[in-house]
Design a protein around this motif. Structure first.
Motif, PDB file in Angstrom:
ATOM      1  N   VAL A   1      25.961-147.738  44.093  1.00  0.00           N
ATOM      2  CA  VAL A   1      27.640-147.463  44.009  1.00  0.00           C
ATOM      3  C   VAL A   1      27.798-147.696  45.711  1.00  0.00           C
ATOM      4  N   THR A   2      28.920-147.994  45.661  1.00  0.00           N
ATOM      5  CA  THR A   2      29.472-148.244  47.244  1.00  0.00           C
ATOM      6  C   THR A   2      31.134-148.502  46.339  1.00  0.00           C
ATOM      7  N   MET A   3      31.683-148.706  47.460  1.00  0.00           N
ATOM      8  CA  MET A   3      32.901-149.087  47.365  1.00  0.00           C
ATOM      9  C   MET A   3      34.051-150.075  48.081  1.00  0.00           C
ATOM     10  N   SER A   4      34.877-150.373  47.335  1.00  0.00           N
ATOM     11  CA  SER A   4      36.037-151.182  49.444  1.00  0.00           C
ATOM     12  C   SER A   4      37.671-150.252  49.135  1.00  0.00           C
ATOM     13  N   ILE A   5      37.849-150.466  50.456  1.00  0.00           N
ATOM     14  CA  ILE A   5      39.039-149.190  50.911  1.00  0.00           C
ATOM     15  C   ILE A   5      39.434-150.576  51.372  1.00  0.00           C
ATOM     16  N   GLY A   6      41.412-150.173  51.064  1.00  0.00           N
ATOM     17  CA  GLY A   6      42.302-151.061  52.102  1.00  0.00           C
ATOM     18  C   GLY A   6      42.933-149.960  52.834  1.00  0.00           C
ATOM     19  N   VAL A   7      43.313-150.324  54.208  1.00  0.00           N
ATOM     20  CA  VAL A   7      43.562-148.954  55.067  1.00  0.00           C
ATOM     21  C   VAL A   7      45.553-149.373  55.216  1.00  0.00           C
ATOM     22  N   ALA A   8      46.147-149.098  55.310  1.00  0.00           N
ATOM     23  CA  ALA A   8      47.301-148.970  55.653  1.00  0.00           C
ATOM     24  C   ALA A   8      48.429-148.391  56.654  1.00  0.00           C
ATOM     25  N   THR A   9      48.453-148.269  56.966  1.00  0.00           N
ATOM     26  CA  THR A   9      49.116-147.416  58.179  1.00  0.00           C
ATOM     27  C   THR A   9      50.994-147.910  59.093  1.00  0.00           C
TER      28      THR A   9
END
Length: 353
Positions: A294-302
């Protein structure tokens, strides 16, 4: 405590049914006996007496009478002084005191009222008059006691209600499955932190996280295992937050969101990569997925919130970055303004299952 019932149901609260309780303070046993006889056939009246004035205050504190009949002239004691002692005692300050005295002078009566007496009778009074005054003053005192009791109950009820409302507000802000903040709480915090960031001109970061190939995991192990997987993922993300102001929320389904106030792009990426590593270290088997765990994907915004911008722009940026992370091979964090960066877990891949 006596309680009344309505339609066979016992109410949650009923006022105490206080009895009329008389305390006579007089050193003459003849007077004590005479008063006792006047009250003897009254079933609703308790009669108590003290012949030693030195014990009067302690006895009154213990008995909590609804009226005190107080003699004025006693060996070594001044009845006026005793009245003042009653009034100086928190437990007795409101107990009615009826002076029983052989003195009929106006000055004596005036002084009695001045030190706190409620009434004045020349002894021995007429039986009917004594009963009427005992009941009158006792009734007023009992009404005060019941009013205070009702106010105490009301205050306690209000306190419990306030506490219950706080708990309900907390529960209303939590996701029932994972125990972290829900979408409603996320929306509220994003809005408030956006406003704060705009006032203070400080950066606000958002991480949108999606469990990779979660449908495959559910199909393989069932929904109960899927629920447990979501709980573990939520725990991982919560553990990766280091400051009280940070928030982990369930965004929907297998999607999560992390709100990071006063956090620049570099700090947000550090948190994202820590979440990726921590989830991979759990080594939760997902054999149908390309990474086998099990993994995950992450979207990062600042963004630094400013006039003319809105929180929706931050969400849209994180959402675009999340899709880029998925397209880039999953199990990675992608910034809204940068290329996808593989994690150092060794499980990154350019293939999209």
């Amino acid at each position: 405590m006596s309680q009344a019932s309505t339609a066979g149901a016992e109410p949650e609260f009923a006022l105490t049914n206080f009895r009329v309780r008389v305390l006579l303070v007089d050193d003459q046993l003849l007077v004590v006996e005479a008063v006792r006889r006047m009250l003897a056939d009254q079933a609703d009246i308790e009669f108590h007496f003290v012949t030693d004035p030195a014990t009067a205050v302690d006895c009154a504190k213990r008995l909590q009478p609804t009226v005190i009949l107080q003699d004025l002239v006693m060996p070594g004691w001044d009845g006026f002084d005793l009245i003042q002692r009653y009034r100086a005692c928190l437990q007795l300050e409101h107990v009615p005191v009826i002076v029983l005295s052989s003195r009929e002078e106006a000055a004596s009566k005036a002084h009695g009222f001045a030190v706190g007496a409620n009434d004045y009778l020349v002894k021995l009074p007429d039986r009917l008059e004594l009963l009427a005054r005992v009941r009158y003053h006792s009734s007023a005192h009992i009404s005060r006691l019941q009013r205070d009791e009702a106010f105490r109950f009301l205050r306690e009820s209000q306190k419990h209600l306030a506490e219950a409302n706080i708990e309900l507000q907390k529960l209303a802000a939590l996701d029932s499955l994972t125990g972290i903040a829900n979408r409603r709480r996320f929306d509220e915090m994003l809005h408030s932190e956006w406003q704060r960031g705009q006032r203070e001109r400080r950066p606000l970061s958002l991480l949108l996280c999606d469990i990779d190939c979660f449908k495959m995991y559910n199909d393989t192990f069932g929904h109960l295992a899927g629920d447990l997987c979501l709980k573990k993922a939520a725990a991982v993300m919560t553990a990766c937050l280091k400051r009280p102001a940070d928030l982990a929320a369930r965004y929907g389904g297998e999607e999560f969101a992390l709100v990071l106030p006063d956090t620049d792009a570099a700090g947000a990426r550090t948190v994202a990569e820590e979440c990726l590593r921590a989830l991979a270290e759990l080594n939760i088997e997902n054999p149908q997925a390309s990474h086998r765990i099990v993994t995950m994907s992450i979207g990062v915004a600042t963004l630094v919130p400013a006039a003319g911008k809105s929180p929706a722009e931050l969400v849209e940026g994180a959402d675009r970055a999340l899709y880029a992370a998925k397209d880039g091979g999953r199990n990675r964090a992608t910034s809204a303004v940068a290329q996808a960066v593989q994690t150092n877990t060794g499980s990154g891949s350019s293939n999209t299952p």
